[in-house]
Write a protein that holds these residues in place. Structure first.
Motif, PDB file in Angstrom:
ATOM      1  N   ASP A 194       0.827  -1.200   0.000  1.00  0.00           N
ATOM      2  CA  ASP A 194       0.000   0.000   0.000  1.00  0.00           C
ATOM      3  C   ASP A 194       0.865   1.256   0.000  1.00  0.00           C
ATOM      4  OD1 ASP A 194      -2.248  -1.581  -0.031  1.00  0.00           O
ATOM      5  OD2 ASP A 194      -2.601  -1.448   2.138  1.00  0.00           O
ATOM      6  N   ALA A 195       1.958   1.243   0.769  1.00  0.00           N
ATOM      7  CA  ALA A 195       2.869   2.391   0.791  1.00  0.00           C
ATOM      8  C   ALA A 195       3.502   2.581  -0.583  1.00  0.00           C
ATOM      9  CB  ALA A 195       3.941   2.197   1.862  1.00  0.00           C
ATOM     10  N   ALA A 196       3.921   1.489  -1.196  1.00  0.00           N
ATOM     11  CA  ALA A 196       4.522   1.576  -2.530  1.00  0.00           C
ATOM     12  C   ALA A 196       3.495   2.066  -3.547  1.00  0.00           C
ATOM     13  CB  ALA A 196       5.081   0.215  -2.950  1.00  0.00           C
ATOM     14  N   ARG A 197       2.253   1.602  -3.419  1.00  0.00           N
ATOM     15  CA  ARG A 197       1.197   2.047  -4.327  1.00  0.00           C
ATOM     16  C   ARG A 197       0.967   3.550  -4.173  1.00  0.00           C
ATOM     17  NH1 ARG A 197      -3.582  -1.640  -3.980  1.00  0.00           N
ATOM     18  NH2 ARG A 197      -2.306  -2.909  -5.347  1.00  0.00           N
ATOM     19  N   GLY A 198       1.000   4.040  -2.915  1.00  0.00           N
ATOM     20  CA  GLY A 198       0.860   5.474  -2.674  1.00  0.00           C
ATOM     21  C   GLY A 198       2.002   6.256  -3.292  1.00  0.00           C
ATOM     22  N   GLN A 199       3.215   5.737  -3.146  1.00  0.00           N
ATOM     23  CA  GLN A 199       4.370   6.409  -3.757  1.00  0.00           C
ATOM     24  C   GLN A 199       4.245   6.413  -5.278  1.00  0.00           C
ATOM     25  OE1 GLN A 199       7.742   4.274  -2.261  1.00  0.00           O
ATOM     26  NE2 GLN A 199       7.894   5.517  -0.408  1.00  0.00           N
ATOM     27  N   ILE A 200       3.782   5.314  -5.826  1.00  0.00           N
ATOM     28  CA  ILE A 200       3.610   5.235  -7.277  1.00  0.00           C
ATOM     29  C   ILE A 200       2.553   6.236  -7.738  1.00  0.00           C
ATOM     30  CG2 ILE A 200       2.719   3.752  -9.132  1.00  0.00           C
ATOM     31  CD1 ILE A 200       4.144   1.413  -7.716  1.00  0.00           C
TER      32      ILE A 200
END
Length: 175
Positions: free
Chosen positions: A92-98
């Protein structure tokens, strides 16, 4: 014929029993030769009536090793669940960064496209002004040529004037 059928039935039954027993031995944990030896020993003891029956499935006389194994598997399941949850949070954190990066990329694309439009407009202005500058240079060259020609004429006129003045001066002196 009946005897042949009975013999065939017995042979097929024995083959099926041997196959099921082989699959049961193969499904056991440990080395095959050790499992085969344990099954043979247990079977011989049961046939001789010396081996006790296995405990019932009701849980009375449960094996401690199986309880420990169950606990270990439960603990492993808990650890795996924690890892799954941690991976979800990281995902989820990576998706937010993306998502933020893609929004920033879109903003940068818009900025670049507006700058490209501005550069194209400036290039058009430069081409127009370059054409005007060339025209002005040509006019300046023509004017420079005209000035040079006029200077030559002025020098010629000055020379003629000087000659005329000297002739006038000589004519007055000679009178």
């Amino acid at each position: 014929m009946l005897f042949a059928m009975l013999m065939l039935g017995l042979l097929l039954g024995a083959a099926a029993t041997a196959t099921v027993a082989l699959f049961a031995i193969l499904s056991m944990e440990g080395r095959f030769s050790d499992n085969l030896r344990d099954v043979a020993t247990t079977t011989l003891r049961r046939m001789a009536g010396r081996a006790p029956r296995t405990p019932s499935a009701s849980g009375v006389g449960r094996n401690i090793e199986s309880d420990n194994r169950i606990r270990a598997l439960q603990e492993e399941a808990r650890v795996m669940q924690k890892l799954i949850d941690q991976t979800r949070v990281e995902r989820d954190a990576a998706r937010g960064q993306i998502d933020r990066a893609s929004q920033e990329q879109e903003a940068l694309k818009a900025t670049v496209s507006s700058r490209d439009e501005r550069i194209a407009a400036l290039d058009a202005t430069i081409k127009t002004e370059a054409g005007k500058l060339l025209e002005v240079r040509e006019q300046g060259g023509a004017m420079q040529a005209e000035i040079t020609r006029l200077r030559g004429e002025i020098r010629d006129l000055e020379t003629e004037l000087s000659v005329a003045q000297s002739n006038v001066g000589l004519a007055t002196v000679g009178k």
